[in-house]
Design an enzyme around this catalytic site. Structure first.
Site, mmCIF file in Angstrom:
data_model
loop_
_atom_site.group_PDB
_atom_site.id
_atom_site.type_symbol
_atom_site.label_atom_id
_atom_site.label_comp_id
_atom_site.label_asym_id
_atom_site.label_seq_id
_atom_site.Cartn_x
_atom_site.Cartn_y
_atom_site.Cartn_z
ATOM 1 N N LYS A 156 32.314 13.506 27.023
ATOM 2 C CA LYS A 156 33.283 12.643 27.737
ATOM 3 C C LYS A 156 34.382 12.914 28.349
ATOM 4 O O LYS A 156 35.412 12.253 28.538
ATOM 5 C CB LYS A 156 33.494 11.366 26.592
ATOM 6 C CG LYS A 156 34.379 12.192 25.390
ATOM 7 C CD LYS A 156 34.880 10.921 24.602
ATOM 8 C CE LYS A 156 36.323 11.532 23.886
ATOM 9 N NZ LYS A 156 37.366 10.816 23.551
ATOM 10 N N SER A 196 31.404 2.271 29.481
ATOM 11 C CA SER A 196 32.757 2.716 29.695
ATOM 12 C C SER A 196 33.381 1.995 31.132
ATOM 13 O O SER A 196 32.584 1.708 31.839
ATOM 14 C CB SER A 196 33.348 4.249 30.092
ATOM 15 O OG SER A 196 34.479 4.433 30.421
ATOM 16 N N TYR A 240 31.415 12.351 34.913
ATOM 17 C CA TYR A 240 31.258 11.631 33.631
ATOM 18 C C TYR A 240 31.170 10.105 33.697
ATOM 19 O O TYR A 240 30.218 9.569 33.372
ATOM 20 C CB TYR A 240 32.694 12.139 32.813
ATOM 21 C CG TYR A 240 32.745 10.734 31.718
ATOM 22 C CD1 TYR A 240 32.125 10.626 30.629
ATOM 23 C CD2 TYR A 240 33.923 9.742 31.946
ATOM 24 C CE1 TYR A 240 32.174 9.709 29.582
ATOM 25 C CE2 TYR A 240 34.065 8.714 31.180
ATOM 26 C CZ TYR A 240 33.204 8.707 29.962
ATOM 27 O OH TYR A 240 33.250 7.708 29.122
ATOM 28 N N LYS A 244 27.833 7.535 33.068
ATOM 29 C CA LYS A 244 27.734 6.234 32.292
ATOM 30 C C LYS A 244 27.122 5.210 33.274
ATOM 31 O O LYS A 244 26.285 4.443 32.813
ATOM 32 C CB LYS A 244 29.284 5.741 31.944
ATOM 33 C CG LYS A 244 29.677 6.555 30.966
ATOM 34 C CD LYS A 244 29.179 6.324 29.584
ATOM 35 C CE LYS A 244 29.476 7.488 28.527
ATOM 36 N NZ LYS A 244 28.698 7.198 27.266
ATOM 37 N N TYR A 268 33.922 0.132 27.372
ATOM 38 C CA TYR A 268 34.997 0.285 26.629
ATOM 39 C C TYR A 268 36.123 0.556 27.697
ATOM 40 O O TYR A 268 35.872 1.269 28.452
ATOM 41 C CB TYR A 268 35.055 1.540 25.875
ATOM 42 C CG TYR A 268 33.714 1.555 24.618
ATOM 43 C CD1 TYR A 268 33.101 0.787 24.309
ATOM 44 C CD2 TYR A 268 33.303 3.088 24.470
ATOM 45 C CE1 TYR A 268 31.992 0.741 23.345
ATOM 46 C CE2 TYR A 268 32.119 3.230 23.502
ATOM 47 C CZ TYR A 268 31.620 1.925 23.131
ATOM 48 O OH TYR A 268 30.481 2.039 22.224
ATOM 49 N N PHE A 309 51.109 12.102 33.744
ATOM 50 C CA PHE A 309 50.102 12.443 35.057
ATOM 51 C C PHE A 309 50.622 11.134 35.773
ATOM 52 O O PHE A 309 49.786 10.096 36.009
ATOM 53 C CB PHE A 309 48.644 12.520 34.892
ATOM 54 C CG PHE A 309 48.269 13.710 33.995
ATOM 55 C CD1 PHE A 309 48.943 14.879 34.257
ATOM 56 C CD2 PHE A 309 47.617 13.617 32.715
ATOM 57 C CE1 PHE A 309 48.613 16.038 33.437
ATOM 58 C CE2 PHE A 309 47.283 14.768 31.990
ATOM 59 C CZ PHE A 309 47.789 15.952 32.517
ATOM 60 N N ARG A 322 46.811 0.963 31.381
ATOM 61 C CA ARG A 322 45.355 0.945 30.992
ATOM 62 C C ARG A 322 45.262 -0.350 29.880
ATOM 63 O O ARG A 322 46.319 -0.659 29.419
ATOM 64 C CB ARG A 322 45.023 2.048 30.135
ATOM 65 C CG ARG A 322 45.113 3.495 31.018
ATOM 66 C CD ARG A 322 43.783 3.347 31.982
ATOM 67 N NE ARG A 322 43.722 4.510 32.469
ATOM 68 C CZ ARG A 322 44.052 4.709 33.773
ATOM 69 N NH1 ARG A 322 44.950 3.828 34.363
ATOM 70 N NH2 ARG A 322 43.715 6.122 34.606
HETATM 71 C C1 UD1 Z 1 39.107 8.292 30.887
HETATM 72 C C2 UD1 Z 1 37.951 7.647 31.498
HETATM 73 C C3 UD1 Z 1 37.328 6.683 30.654
HETATM 74 C C4 UD1 Z 1 36.683 7.445 29.588
HETATM 75 C C5 UD1 Z 1 37.867 8.153 28.698
HETATM 76 C C6 UD1 Z 1 37.429 9.092 27.679
HETATM 77 C C7 UD1 Z 1 37.993 7.250 34.263
HETATM 78 C C8 UD1 Z 1 38.598 6.642 35.081
HETATM 79 N N1 UD1 Z 1 38.433 6.986 32.494
HETATM 80 O O1 UD1 Z 1 39.962 7.409 30.633
HETATM 81 O O2 UD1 Z 1 36.240 6.040 31.134
HETATM 82 O O3 UD1 Z 1 36.150 6.539 28.502
HETATM 83 O O4 UD1 Z 1 38.638 8.996 29.566
HETATM 84 O O5 UD1 Z 1 37.720 10.244 27.750
HETATM 85 O O6 UD1 Z 1 37.115 8.056 34.109
HETATM 86 N N2 UD1 Z 1 47.579 10.730 30.530
HETATM 87 C C9 UD1 Z 1 48.983 11.338 30.601
HETATM 88 N N3 UD1 Z 1 49.097 12.669 29.959
HETATM 89 C C10 UD1 Z 1 48.168 13.026 29.294
HETATM 90 C C11 UD1 Z 1 46.807 12.272 29.003
HETATM 91 C C12 UD1 Z 1 46.734 11.110 29.729
HETATM 92 O O7 UD1 Z 1 49.810 10.925 31.468
HETATM 93 O O8 UD1 Z 1 48.416 14.124 28.584
HETATM 94 C C13 UD1 Z 1 47.596 9.343 31.260
HETATM 95 C C14 UD1 Z 1 46.492 9.642 32.204
HETATM 96 O O9 UD1 Z 1 46.769 10.024 33.346
HETATM 97 C C15 UD1 Z 1 45.991 7.922 32.498
HETATM 98 C C16 UD1 Z 1 46.050 7.658 30.947
HETATM 99 O O10 UD1 Z 1 47.254 8.537 30.474
HETATM 100 O O11 UD1 Z 1 46.580 7.537 33.182
HETATM 101 C C17 UD1 Z 1 45.071 7.456 30.038
HETATM 102 O O12 UD1 Z 1 44.453 8.640 30.091
HETATM 103 P P1 UD1 Z 1 43.016 9.023 28.888
HETATM 104 O O13 UD1 Z 1 43.717 8.639 27.699
HETATM 105 O O14 UD1 Z 1 42.822 10.276 29.329
HETATM 106 O O15 UD1 Z 1 42.060 7.932 29.472
HETATM 107 P P2 UD1 Z 1 41.718 7.756 30.827
HETATM 108 O O16 UD1 Z 1 41.632 8.634 31.948
HETATM 109 O O17 UD1 Z 1 41.821 6.168 31.160
#
Ligand code: UD1
Length: 446
Positions: A156, A196, A240, A244, A268, A309, A322
């Site tokens: 994932k 997802s 990924y 799905k 999810y 990010f 989110r």
């Molecule tokens: C992504 C996938 C989702 C998957 C999940 C599991 C997409 C669009 N989304 O979710 O389907 O189930 O991963 O791995 O493919 N962020 C930061 N800093 C960090 C980490 C994250 O700013 O160090 C931000 C990300 O850029 C994002 C948000 O937090 O905007 C959520 O990120 P994350 O928790 O990785 O989940 P998704 O990317 O939404």
């Protein structure tokens, strides 16, 4: 509580759907609807003592919370997990929490067993399924005591999938094909798939809550309008996500081809938080990439700061939005889906459901909520957008509420409090272990 641990080498996994024993003796009526779909297989709690739910990836973050909720709901659980992204101790903890729950309720705790094996190891799977064939004197062919499957096992990590797409297509897609082929040969056709919100791709950026009809596998009309929605996907941003979507499409075709199958794909949104006991949490192996595990690393001093990010998204504060859902609510969504499917109440034999709260929060909201609850500053810096990200991704939760009779109960603050509690419990356990006292694992084996 009964307890079994079956260990097999994943090195001997042939990655082929060939069983070690022939499946030709397994009854799989070709023209009738599934006994499960008809609701004639009594899945009431009174009758669950000799029936099982098979859970692949049942020790992962979502899998472990779902295994626990299954046990609490009275289901016997068989976990298949190769521990590639989970720990053996999680099994002990799930078992302990279920025991505690049933002791408090004055009820009998169902059984849980662990098969430490890759879900793609088909000979091992066949051995397990053979052991669960039940023969009734009034039936010509055996049926399985496994009344449903929840399939979590998959890779994932979005960024890794961009670098190693074949690894993802092989495990997530080929693995699913072999797995469902084998289950079908054993007449096990009640299947819940971990999907997802990623299947919505860049539709998420339209700024409207995502509803299931935004991504369909057979033509549908949009509710309340005559607008035709054609099957397909729009702007999925990474391999990924494509796995799905492909798995959903395969399962939709399977259900259409054979009405014996009852298949639910649960989409999810962003699961966070952990069980309120503090004994289960999100604890990925390797370097975390999801938001909350990274925040935790910063809070525990393992990372200096959080990289945020993208601060230029078209959202109220510029950071991505989110739909953060508490993992216990998400786990209970699986129980609701299973109950609906086994009662024969699904509207179609392949049905997708969003599991989300219906409310968006930004990355900044989450970080500030964690700061408030933990009373600790979380150092952070703004950096550029991450490859494959979308700006906003929020669920329309109506279909699951209406058809699964399920809704979320916990808040973002609950999730933050549970994570802080998890960190506190873990710190206390580490102290106990350093002092030579056993902690929770000793309690399990006593
Ligand atoms: C992504 C996938 C989702 C998957 C999940 C599991 C997409 C669009 N989304 O979710 O389907 O189930 O991963 O791995 O493919 N962020 C930061 N800093 C960090 C980490 C994250 O700013 O160090 C931000 C990300 O850029 C994002 C948000 O937090 O905007 C959520 O990120 P994350 O928790 O990785 O989940 P998704 O990317 O939404």
């Amino acid at each position: 509580m009964a307890f079994e641990l079956l260990r097999r080498s994943s090195a001997d996994a042939p990655h082929s759907p060939t069983c070690s024993s022939p499946s030709s003796d397994i009854g799989t009526p070709g023209t009738e609807r599934s006994v499960l779909f008809e609701g004639t297989f009594d899945a009431s709690l009174d009758n669950l003592h000799n029936q099982y739910i098979l859970v692949t990836g049942g020790l992962g973050f979502i899998g472990s919370h779902t295994s626990l909720e299954l046990l609490k709901s009275g289901y016997n659980v068989i976990v298949i997990d190769d521990l590639s992204n989970s720990f053996r101790t999680v099994f002990d903890r799930v078992q302990l929490l279920a025991q505690r729950y049933h002791t408090a309720q004055g009820t009998k705790c169902p059984t849980i067993q662990l098969h430490d094996v890759d879900y793609r190891n088909i000979p091992a799977l066949c051995t397990l399924l053979d052991a669960h064939k039940t023969t009734f004197p009034w039936e010509a062919t055996p049926r399985s005591s496994i009344i449903g499957v929840i399939h979590f096992a998959a890779f994932k990590a979005v960024e890794e999938s961009i670098r190693q797409p074949l690894k993802y297509y092989s495990n997530n897609v080929s693995g699913l094909i072999d797995f469902t082929s084998t289950l079908g040969a054993y007449g096990i056709k009640n299947f819940i798939f971990s999907s997802s919100a990623t299947v919505y791709g860049t539709v998420a950026n339209k700024g409207v809550p995502l509803r299931e009809e935004h991504c369909v596998h057979r033509p549908e009309t949009f509710p309340g309008t005559a607008e035709l929605v054609e099957q397909g996907c729009t702007g999925i941003t990474n391999p990924y996500g494509r796995t799905k979507w492909m798995c959903e499409a395969i399962l939709s075709d399977l259900a259409f081809s054979d009405p014996e199958w009852t298949i639910v794909a649960l989409r999810y949104f962003n699961p966070i938080g952990c069980d309120e006991s503090g004994l289960l949490g999100e604890d990925p192996k390797g370097i975390p990439t999801n938001l909350l595990p990274v925040v935790v690393k910063v809070m525990t001093g393992q990372f200096d700061q959080l990289s945020m990010f993208g601060t230029d998204w078209d959202t109220p504060d510029g950071t991505a939005v989110r739909d953060f859902i508490h993992v216990t609510d998400l786990a209970r969504g699986h129980i609701a889906a299973l109950a609906t499917a086994t009662k024969g109440e699904l509207r179609e034999n392949f049905r997708t459901f969003n599991l989300g709260t219906g409310t968006g929060n930004s990355v900044t909201d989450v970080v500030e909520a964690m700061e408030t609850v933990s009373q600790k500053p979380i150092p952070r810096k703004a950096v550029g957008r991450r490859a494959g990200d979308v700006g906003s991704c929020v669920a329309m939760a109506g279909r699951s509420q209406e058809e699964l009779k399920w809704k979320t109960e916990k808040t973002l603050r609950d999730a933050c409090e549970d994570i802080v509690n998890f960190l506190r419990v873990r710190e206390e356990e580490q102290k106990l272990l350093q002092q030579g006292q056993g902690g929770v694992v000793a309690e399990v084996s006593s």
